[in-house]
Design an enzyme around this catalytic site. Structure first.
Site, PDB file in Angstrom:
ATOM      1  N   HIS A  15       0.854  -1.207   0.000  1.00 52.14           N
ATOM      2  CA  HIS A  15       0.000   0.000   0.000  1.00 52.14           C
ATOM      3  C   HIS A  15       0.886   1.252   0.000  1.00 52.14           C
ATOM      4  O   HIS A  15       1.329   1.721   1.051  1.00 52.14           O
ATOM      5  CB  HIS A  15      -0.911  -0.027   1.235  1.00 52.14           C
ATOM      6  CG  HIS A  15      -1.959   1.059   1.252  1.00 52.14           C
ATOM      7  ND1 HIS A  15      -3.313   0.798   1.261  1.00 52.14           N
ATOM      8  CD2 HIS A  15      -1.859   2.409   1.273  1.00 52.14           C
ATOM      9  CE1 HIS A  15      -3.985   1.919   1.291  1.00 52.14           C
ATOM     10  NE2 HIS A  15      -3.130   2.926   1.305  1.00 52.14           N
ATOM     11  N   HIS A  39       1.140   5.008  -2.240  1.00 55.29           N
ATOM     12  CA  HIS A  39       0.618   5.886  -3.293  1.00 55.29           C
ATOM     13  C   HIS A  39       1.787   6.479  -4.068  1.00 55.29           C
ATOM     14  O   HIS A  39       2.695   7.066  -3.459  1.00 55.29           O
ATOM     15  CB  HIS A  39      -0.232   7.003  -2.686  1.00 55.29           C
ATOM     16  CG  HIS A  39      -1.461   6.491  -1.993  1.00 55.29           C
ATOM     17  ND1 HIS A  39      -2.689   6.456  -2.603  1.00 55.29           N
ATOM     18  CD2 HIS A  39      -1.644   5.956  -0.765  1.00 55.29           C
ATOM     19  CE1 HIS A  39      -3.581   5.938  -1.775  1.00 55.29           C
ATOM     20  NE2 HIS A  39      -2.970   5.623  -0.646  1.00 55.29           N
ATOM     21  N   HIS A  68      -9.801   1.721  -0.142  1.00 54.37           N
ATOM     22  CA  HIS A  68      -9.614   2.312   1.186  1.00 54.37           C
ATOM     23  C   HIS A  68     -10.961   2.278   1.918  1.00 54.37           C
ATOM     24  O   HIS A  68     -11.975   2.760   1.394  1.00 54.37           O
ATOM     25  CB  HIS A  68      -9.178   3.773   1.069  1.00 54.37           C
ATOM     26  CG  HIS A  68      -7.753   3.967   0.668  1.00 54.37           C
ATOM     27  ND1 HIS A  68      -7.231   3.465  -0.482  1.00 54.37           N
ATOM     28  CD2 HIS A  68      -6.732   4.629   1.290  1.00 54.37           C
ATOM     29  CE1 HIS A  68      -5.942   3.809  -0.562  1.00 54.37           C
ATOM     30  NE2 HIS A  68      -5.612   4.508   0.505  1.00 54.37           N
ATOM     31  N   GLU A 108     -10.800   3.703   7.467  1.00 56.53           N
ATOM     32  CA  GLU A 108      -9.724   4.614   7.886  1.00 56.53           C
ATOM     33  C   GLU A 108     -10.452   5.807   8.513  1.00 56.53           C
ATOM     34  O   GLU A 108     -10.578   5.883   9.727  1.00 56.53           O
ATOM     35  CB  GLU A 108      -8.859   5.031   6.683  1.00 56.53           C
ATOM     36  CG  GLU A 108      -7.697   5.965   7.048  1.00 56.53           C
ATOM     37  CD  GLU A 108      -7.026   6.618   5.820  1.00 56.53           C
ATOM     38  OE1 GLU A 108      -7.664   6.696   4.741  1.00 56.53           O
ATOM     39  OE2 GLU A 108      -5.876   7.099   5.959  1.00 56.53           O
ATOM     40  N   ASP A 122       1.967   3.896   3.113  1.00 55.33           N
ATOM     41  CA  ASP A 122       0.927   4.784   2.571  1.00 55.33           C
ATOM     42  C   ASP A 122       1.547   5.929   1.746  1.00 55.33           C
ATOM     43  O   ASP A 122       1.578   5.850   0.517  1.00 55.33           O
ATOM     44  CB  ASP A 122       0.061   5.325   3.711  1.00 55.33           C
ATOM     45  CG  ASP A 122      -1.370   5.640   3.307  1.00 55.33           C
ATOM     46  OD1 ASP A 122      -1.761   5.322   2.178  1.00 55.33           O
ATOM     47  OD2 ASP A 122      -2.112   6.199   4.151  1.00 55.33           O
ATOM     48  N   ASP A 123       2.000   6.969   2.412  1.00 61.88           N
ATOM     49  CA  ASP A 123       2.609   8.145   1.764  1.00 61.88           C
ATOM     50  C   ASP A 123       3.816   8.541   2.615  1.00 61.88           C
ATOM     51  O   ASP A 123       3.748   9.511   3.385  1.00 61.88           O
ATOM     52  CB  ASP A 123       1.604   9.303   1.717  1.00 61.88           C
ATOM     53  CG  ASP A 123       0.271   8.880   1.121  1.00 61.88           C
ATOM     54  OD1 ASP A 123       0.184   8.758  -0.102  1.00 61.88           O
ATOM     55  OD2 ASP A 123      -0.674   8.638   1.908  1.00 61.88           O
TER      56      ASP A 123
HETATM   57  N1  ADE Z   1      -4.583   9.051  -0.790  1.00 64.58           N
HETATM   58  C1  ADE Z   1      -3.307   9.067  -0.393  1.00 64.58           C
HETATM   59  N2  ADE Z   1      -3.205   8.659   0.888  1.00 64.58           N
HETATM   60  C2  ADE Z   1      -4.451   8.368   1.309  1.00 64.58           C
HETATM   61  C3  ADE Z   1      -5.003   7.912   2.525  1.00 64.58           C
HETATM   62  N3  ADE Z   1      -4.251   7.636   3.587  1.00 64.58           N
HETATM   63  N4  ADE Z   1      -6.333   7.741   2.585  1.00 64.58           N
HETATM   64  C4  ADE Z   1      -7.094   8.001   1.523  1.00 64.58           C
HETATM   65  N5  ADE Z   1      -6.621   8.443   0.361  1.00 64.58           N
HETATM   66  C5  ADE Z   1      -5.316   8.623   0.250  1.00 64.58           C
HETATM   67 ZN    ZN Z   2      -3.649   4.933   1.194  1.00 66.94          ZN
END
Ligand code: ADE
Ligand code: ZN
Length: 328
Positions: free
Chosen positions: A12, A14, A192, A195, A273-274
């Site tokens: 996961h 992005h 997703h 969350e 994630d990011d």
């Molecule tokens: N896009 C990038 N990171 C995200 C996240 N944590 N939740 C939803 N969309 C995203």
């Molecule tokens: Zn994500």
């Protein structure tokens, strides 16, 4: 040896969200774009909450204007992932940021990304596969264009279809056309959920989109019946603990439900994630999990096996990645 040195699988990530701030700053400089509001004084990305994060993410992505920029980004991401011991990664790549949903343009972006990924594989021994991703708050029509791009390029590098974005907008079921179109093309599915949406968004994802994996899904911890359902269906969660902590879902790693989900038989994996947005890396996720829950090499081996089993790749790729895990 520290557990952080172990080889890792990440499911996961992005693509745009993995862009190092210095990389985006450099592109902004080349393009004369003013991104001063995107960065904090310490040079990292600046955001106050989840919705603000999404808008900063989009502002940063605005300098990723063509296939060449995405090729450079792919090289930067895979260098960083390989330096963290990642041997296989799946990244979310969105036609909305790569050609605006036009299939011809999308093919050009994809060719550039793939060429960079092939070079990174030869150099660092890391494999990338792409999960085409709709952005929920961009709406239903755009999701259909994204899944058409996915369907037209399914197979080989593109192995899955998913959705990120603001869980506060629309329902999972509103996107059933896009997910059905991707499934029809042979792609595996993730979205997703759980969350910022509660357990009901995970129920909706299972019932209305028929996904095999869930991005995050951690709020399933609030609903014992949902946990049973996830276990019965063998759905794998792409858990991103550091992301959840920075976005305020849980105060710290020790309070994160990943251990409790695992104890109840839910299949969990770990991703970033990011990573630059959340000041994390795969090494740091491993270190923090070891600290919070006492996880050792055998716990991480189980985690990687779960991720390998749930990876959206073909059998040959799975076997190649299994060898990388064994030989480490
Ligand atoms: N896009 C990038 N990171 C995200 C996240 N944590 N939740 C939803 N969309 C995203
Ligand atoms: Zn994500």
């Amino acid at each position: 040896m520290s557990v952080a040195d172990l080889p890792k699988i990440e499911l996961h990530l992005h693509h745009e969200g993995a862009a190092p701030p210095a990389f985006i700053k450099q592109l902004a400089h080349e393009k004369n774009a003013d991104l001063s509001k995107v960065f904090a004084a310490d040079g990292g990305y600046a955001f106050e909450n989840f919705v603000h994060f999404l808008s900063v993410y989009e502002a940063a992505s605005s300098v990723l204007t063509g296939p060449e920029e995405f090729a450079r980004l792919t090289t930067a991401i895979l260098e960083e992932s390989a330096a963290n011991g990642v041997v296989y990664t799946e990244s979310f790549i969105s036609p909305d940021f790569c050609g605006g949903g036009d299939v011809g343009a999308w093919r050009e972006y994809l060719a550039a990304i793939q060429e960079a990924a092939d070079a990174a594989e030869a150099k660092h021994g890391i494999t990338l596969r792409g999960v085409v991703t709709a952005v929920r708050h961009f709406g239903v029509e755009k999701s259909k264009a994204s899944s058409l791009c996915a369907a037209e390029t399914a197979g080989g590098f593109i192995t899955g279809f998913g959705m990120g974005g603001d869980e506060g907008q629309f329902t999972q079921g509103d996107f059933s056309y896009a997910f059905a179109q991707a499934k029809e093309a042979g792609l595996q599915l993730t979205t997703h959920a759980g969350e910022f949406g509660g357990p009901e968004s995970v129920w909706d994802a299972i019932r209305d989109l028929n996904v095999e994996r869930i991005g995050h899904g951690v709020r399933a911890i609030e609903d014992p019946a949902l946990i049973k359902e996830l276990v019965a269906r063998q759905i794998t969660l792409e858990v991103c603990p550091g992301s959840n902590v920075v976005l305020g879902l849980f105060p710290d790693f020790a309070s994160h439900p990943i251990q409790r989900l695992r104890d109840q038989g839910v299949k969990v994996t770990v991703s970033t994630d990011d990573p630059p947005f959340f000041h994390t890396t795969m090494r740091r996720e491993y270190e923090e999990l070891a600290k919070a829950f006492g996880w050792d090499a055998s716990d991480f081996a189980e985690l990687n096996q779960t991720a390998l089993d749930a990876a959206f790749c073909d059998a040959d790729t799975r076997a190649k990645v299994a060898k990388r895990l064994e030989h480490a």
